[in-house]
Design a protein around this motif. Structure first.
Motif, PDB file in Angstrom:
ATOM      1  N   LYS A 105       0.915  -1.015   0.019  1.00  0.00           N
ATOM      2  CA  LYS A 105       0.105  -0.067  -0.140  1.00  0.00           C
ATOM      3  C   LYS A 105       1.001   1.130   0.051  1.00  0.00           C
ATOM      4  CE  LYS A 105      -3.973   2.165   2.399  1.00  0.00           C
ATOM      5  NZ  LYS A 105      -4.578   1.992   3.746  1.00  0.00           N
ATOM      6  N   ASP A 106       1.877   1.197   0.962  1.00  0.00           N
ATOM      7  CA  ASP A 106       2.873   2.508   0.885  1.00  0.00           C
ATOM      8  C   ASP A 106       4.364   2.045   0.937  1.00  0.00           C
ATOM      9  OD1 ASP A 106       1.223   5.006   1.372  1.00  0.00           O
ATOM     10  OD2 ASP A 106       0.191   3.490   2.347  1.00  0.00           O
ATOM     11  N   VAL A 107       5.168   2.864   0.570  1.00  0.00           N
ATOM     12  CA  VAL A 107       6.432   2.576   0.815  1.00  0.00           C
ATOM     13  C   VAL A 107       7.104   3.849   1.437  1.00  0.00           C
ATOM     14  CG1 VAL A 107       8.701   2.171  -0.243  1.00  0.00           C
ATOM     15  CG2 VAL A 107       6.722   1.006  -1.214  1.00  0.00           C
ATOM     16  N   TYR A 108       7.987   3.847   2.363  1.00  0.00           N
ATOM     17  CA  TYR A 108       8.562   4.758   3.142  1.00  0.00           C
ATOM     18  C   TYR A 108       9.912   4.830   2.999  1.00  0.00           C
ATOM     19  CZ  TYR A 108       4.031   5.813   5.205  1.00  0.00           C
ATOM     20  OH  TYR A 108       2.513   6.154   5.476  1.00  0.00           O
ATOM     21  N   THR A 109      10.610   5.883   2.505  1.00  0.00           N
ATOM     22  CA  THR A 109      12.078   5.859   2.498  1.00  0.00           C
ATOM     23  C   THR A 109      12.348   6.846   3.812  1.00  0.00           C
ATOM     24  OG1 THR A 109      11.974   7.852   1.053  1.00  0.00           O
ATOM     25  CG2 THR A 109      12.418   5.626   0.161  1.00  0.00           C
ATOM     26  N   ILE A 110      13.141   6.303   4.814  1.00  0.00           N
ATOM     27  CA  ILE A 110      13.268   7.029   6.165  1.00  0.00           C
ATOM     28  C   ILE A 110      14.658   7.710   5.988  1.00  0.00           C
ATOM     29  CG2 ILE A 110      13.396   6.642   8.476  1.00  0.00           C
ATOM     30  CD1 ILE A 110      10.521   6.375   7.075  1.00  0.00           C
ATOM     31  N   GLY A 111      14.545   8.988   6.327  1.00  0.00           N
ATOM     32  CA  GLY A 111      16.093   9.794   6.118  1.00  0.00           C
ATOM     33  C   GLY A 111      16.223  10.437   7.611  1.00  0.00           C
ATOM     34  N   ASP A 133      -2.064   0.477  -6.683  1.00  0.00           N
ATOM     35  CA  ASP A 133      -0.727   1.062  -6.700  1.00  0.00           C
ATOM     36  C   ASP A 133      -0.471   1.526  -5.500  1.00  0.00           C
ATOM     37  OD1 ASP A 133      -0.964   0.250  -9.445  1.00  0.00           O
ATOM     38  OD2 ASP A 133      -1.629   2.028 -10.099  1.00  0.00           O
ATOM     39  N   TYR A 134       1.018   1.300  -5.184  1.00  0.00           N
ATOM     40  CA  TYR A 134       1.486   1.992  -3.915  1.00  0.00           C
ATOM     41  C   TYR A 134       1.862   3.409  -4.113  1.00  0.00           C
ATOM     42  CZ  TYR A 134       5.989   0.658  -6.254  1.00  0.00           C
ATOM     43  OH  TYR A 134       7.160   0.558  -7.169  1.00  0.00           O
ATOM     44  N   LYS A 135       1.916   4.112  -2.916  1.00  0.00           N
ATOM     45  CA  LYS A 135       2.576   5.467  -2.838  1.00  0.00           C
ATOM     46  C   LYS A 135       3.761   5.338  -2.466  1.00  0.00           C
ATOM     47  CE  LYS A 135      -0.377   7.685  -0.486  1.00  0.00           C
ATOM     48  NZ  LYS A 135      -0.676   8.974   0.174  1.00  0.00           N
ATOM     49  N   ILE A 136       4.705   6.101  -2.682  1.00  0.00           N
ATOM     50  CA  ILE A 136       5.678   6.363  -2.037  1.00  0.00           C
ATOM     51  C   ILE A 136       5.978   7.594  -1.305  1.00  0.00           C
ATOM     52  CG2 ILE A 136       8.695   6.615  -2.447  1.00  0.00           C
ATOM     53  CD1 ILE A 136       8.088   5.348  -5.219  1.00  0.00           C
ATOM     54  N   ASN A 137       6.517   7.415   0.051  1.00  0.00           N
ATOM     55  CA  ASN A 137       6.557   8.477   0.987  1.00  0.00           C
ATOM     56  C   ASN A 137       7.943   8.835   1.595  1.00  0.00           C
ATOM     57  OD1 ASN A 137       3.223   8.549   1.121  1.00  0.00           O
ATOM     58  ND2 ASN A 137       4.034   6.502   1.372  1.00  0.00           N
ATOM     59  N   ALA A 138       8.657   9.825   0.983  1.00  0.00           N
ATOM     60  CA  ALA A 138       9.852  10.085   1.824  1.00  0.00           C
ATOM     61  C   ALA A 138       9.751  10.875   3.094  1.00  0.00           C
ATOM     62  CB  ALA A 138      10.698  10.883   0.775  1.00  0.00           C
ATOM     63  N   ARG A 139      10.413  10.650   4.043  1.00  0.00           N
ATOM     64  CA  ARG A 139      10.352  11.214   5.256  1.00  0.00           C
ATOM     65  C   ARG A 139      11.779  11.549   5.856  1.00  0.00           C
ATOM     66  NH1 ARG A 139       5.987  11.480   3.567  1.00  0.00           N
ATOM     67  NH2 ARG A 139       4.117  10.917   4.804  1.00  0.00           N
TER      68      ARG A 139
END
Length: 405
Positions: free
Chosen positions: A225-231, A250-256
């Motif tokens: 459902k979601d992908v998170y890139t964790i910074g 389709d999945y969403k991409i979430n940069a944090r």
């Protein structure tokens, strides 16, 4: 002398051992081992290992480090565990009645996730590791984590456990301690176990190495459902995949990009279609230059950045951006352009006033160390050099200073 193992029959330390660790916590553990004869009645190997691990944890796990009673695993385990910042963020990301952590390990994620769940079942196959986690949870005052020293997948197969969420952080090194980047090479192999996991919970939170290929992982996992890139600080620390049993879209991409307390400093959300259709423009360097945070780059928001922040790319593959006016909220480093030079140290030196500067190489036919050696460039100072390739394929060095103090 290498200190890489912790051997102890039972968790916990005596008052004398705690005092020794606190007194020598900033010292070189190898040097302490050479003085073992001066400390009669103490297991210097065990205590030196604790000192090494605590030194690894001082910035990564400040809350745990500040508790003198906690027992730390070997230093490699501390290096591989979640940081306090990322664990706190995960606790804000998901919540519910019950969570099962199928890869318990040191227990950092279980501890912080327990603040967002009524109950957490922690599973760890290694009995010593599990008992140490149990002891640490007690010292931390946690009462809603149940520790299981057994194989989590066997327990889930037996059907005796159901929950709202399953959390997994598969081991990312093989028997030779080499890094692996495919989910199938991790332990446990999550893609092959999805049926078992989804029989027990409708939702899964999966943590992986930032080296993992996001598109490949999503094709293996499906129902993402979601992908998170964790910074955190100046690195992309981890990837998070949110899986929902009945999700088909389709999945969403979430940069944090996180602060130390796990709060979000900057974010960027998009999907693959948005990225494909985003308008992108190119130009030579203007008044300001931007280098996206590694978590943004890992997310793949290369064109989305142009549309969202009104910046131009220098070239298709350079991943550096520019604008005539300062964009104050750009997710990454913002620099003010001082000069645009040929890749020649004599010309560069005229603008930096010497032979000292910070250097970044992006889409340029040489490595950072090679350029430093060739140019006899010392590291540090107030100037930041970006060696890159422009849209017309010309090689250049952009001399900059920080846009913000």
């Amino acid at each position: 002398m290498s200190i890489d193992k912790m051997e102890t029959d039972e968790p916990g330390f005596s008052r004398d051992e705690i005092s020794f660790i606190q007194t020598h916590q900033y010292e070189n553990a190898g040097q302490l081992m050479l003085k073992a004869g001066q400390f009669k009645g103490l297991d210097l190997k065990k205590l030196a290992a604790q000192i090494v691990s605590r030194q690894k944890a001082v910035k990564k796990l400040p809350e745990w480090y500040s508790n003198e009673k906690l027992v730390f695993p070997p230093a490699l385990s501390v290096e591989q565990c979640s940081s306090e910042a990322t664990a706190r963020y995960k606790a804000k990301l998901i919540s519910g009645g019950k969570l099962v952590d199928i890869t318990g390990g040191m227990g950092v994620d279980s501890f912080y996730l327990s603040k967002s769940f009524e109950k957490v079942d922690y599973f760890e196959q290694q009995e010593v590791v599990a008992e140490t986690a149990r002891y640490n949870f007690e010292q931390l005052g946690v009462s809603n984590i149940e520790v299981h020293a057994e194989d989590s997948l066997n327990a889930l197969k037996n059907g005796r456990i159901t929950c709202d969420w399953i959390y997994a952080d598969p081991a990312r090194r093989d028997v030779n301690r080499q890094k692996v980047v495919k989910l199938a090479d991790c332990a446990p192999d999550i893609p092959s176990k999805l049926d078992t996991l989804f029989n027990c919970a409708p939702n899964i939170l999966l943590k992986t190495s930032p080296l993992l290929d996001i598109a490949l992982a999503c094709s293996e996992l499906q129902c993402v459902k979601d992908v998170y890139t964790i910074g955190y600080e100046q690195e992309c620390k981890e990837l998070l995949f949110v899986l929902a049993r009945d999700f088909k879209g389709d999945y969403k991409i979430n940069a944090r990009i996180l602060d130390q307390d796990g709060s979000v400093r900057q974010s960027l959300d998009f999907d693959l279609e948005t990225e494909r259709n985003a308008a992108v423009s190119y130009s030579d360097p203007l008044a300001y230059l931007y280098e996206p945070h590694p978590a943004i780059l890992k997310a793949g928001a290369f064109k989305t950045l142009c549309e969202k922040y009104g910046v131009n790319k220098l070239a298709a593959n350079s991943q550096l951006y520019t604008s005539a006016h300062l964009v104050e909220n750009f997710p990454g480093r913002s620099m003010k352009v001082v000069a645009i030079c040929k890749p020649d140290m004599r010309e560069i030196a005229q603008h930096i006033g010497g032979d000292k500067a910070n250097l970044t190489v992006r889409n340029f036919p040489a490595k950072t160390d090679e350029l430093r050696k060739k140019w006899k460039l010392r590291e540090g100072g107030d100037f930041y050099l970006f060696a890159t390739t422009l849209a017309d394929q010309s090689k250049t060095v952009i001399v900059t200073i920080r846009a913000f103090n």
